[in-house]
Design an enzyme around this catalytic site. Sequence first.
Site, mmCIF file in Angstrom:
data_model
loop_
_atom_site.group_PDB
_atom_site.id
_atom_site.type_symbol
_atom_site.label_atom_id
_atom_site.label_comp_id
_atom_site.label_asym_id
_atom_site.label_seq_id
_atom_site.Cartn_x
_atom_site.Cartn_y
_atom_site.Cartn_z
ATOM 1 N N TYR A 169 -1.561 -0.369 10.337
ATOM 2 C CA TYR A 169 -1.517 -1.260 8.877
ATOM 3 C C TYR A 169 -0.014 -0.331 8.103
ATOM 4 C CZ TYR A 169 -3.174 -1.139 4.210
ATOM 5 O OH TYR A 169 -3.601 -1.398 3.221
ATOM 6 N N SER A 181 0.425 -1.185 0.121
ATOM 7 C CA SER A 181 0.396 -0.201 -0.099
ATOM 8 C C SER A 181 1.104 1.375 -0.172
ATOM 9 C CB SER A 181 -0.853 -0.549 0.863
ATOM 10 O OG SER A 181 -1.044 1.432 1.324
#
Length: 256
Positions: A159, A146
């Site tokens: 994350y 990501s």
Amino acid sequence: MMENKWKLNGKTALVTGSTKGIGKATAEELAALGATVIITARHAEDVEKQVEQLRKDGFRAYGTAADVTLESDRLKLFRFVKNTVSGLDILVNNVGTNIRKRMTDYLVEEYHHILNTNMHSNFALTQLFYPLLKASKDAAVVNVLSVAGLTHLRSGAPYGMTKAALTQLTRNLSVEWASDGIRVNAVAPWYTKTPLVEQLLKDKKYYQDILTRTPLKRLAEAEEVASAIAFLCLPAASYITGQCLAVDGGFLINGF
């Protein structure tokens, strides 16, 4: 020769989390390019449905349910692949999750859940399948990361940590496994239309903020990320390893 560079005929691919979103689109893309695809996700009914649809479309597909955060399920998945198709040429580590909070609000259980799902399970699964990938002599691993692992996002610190860690794992393994004929790359998507972000995008202001920061002024389709993943698996990408390809509509390079 030119045509073969853009085909995956004779290759076998395992895509984790391949019944929804980017994983589903990737499995479909690899199958369309000629690969035999192994479908896996936590829910058996979703796996069966995806395998049935791929076969109905004329592709070669097999599947088994597995929660890759569990060692027992990873071993079960390994045995399934080895017994069903004997070898493996492509591994796409797609499984991921998130809980969006401020740093001080995370419970220790939530923190460990994110780390185990996004980082530990991907490391362990890649390590487990190493012998099959090495035996291929022309293998490709693609980690789905990501842009949160490359810059700050409002996605939560854990994350971002896990995605950054996988970026470095990609770099390390690309060098460590190069002599084994295994290329290791990654893709880093920005916001993509998947079930993981559906709820978040109901916030109209947040959605507008995303578009404002994205030069192409739209979200990615799952198929657009899948195309980038598939490219890194193709013979056409045979001299590319250790790279992280941002699929972000220009987000990372956007300045003031």
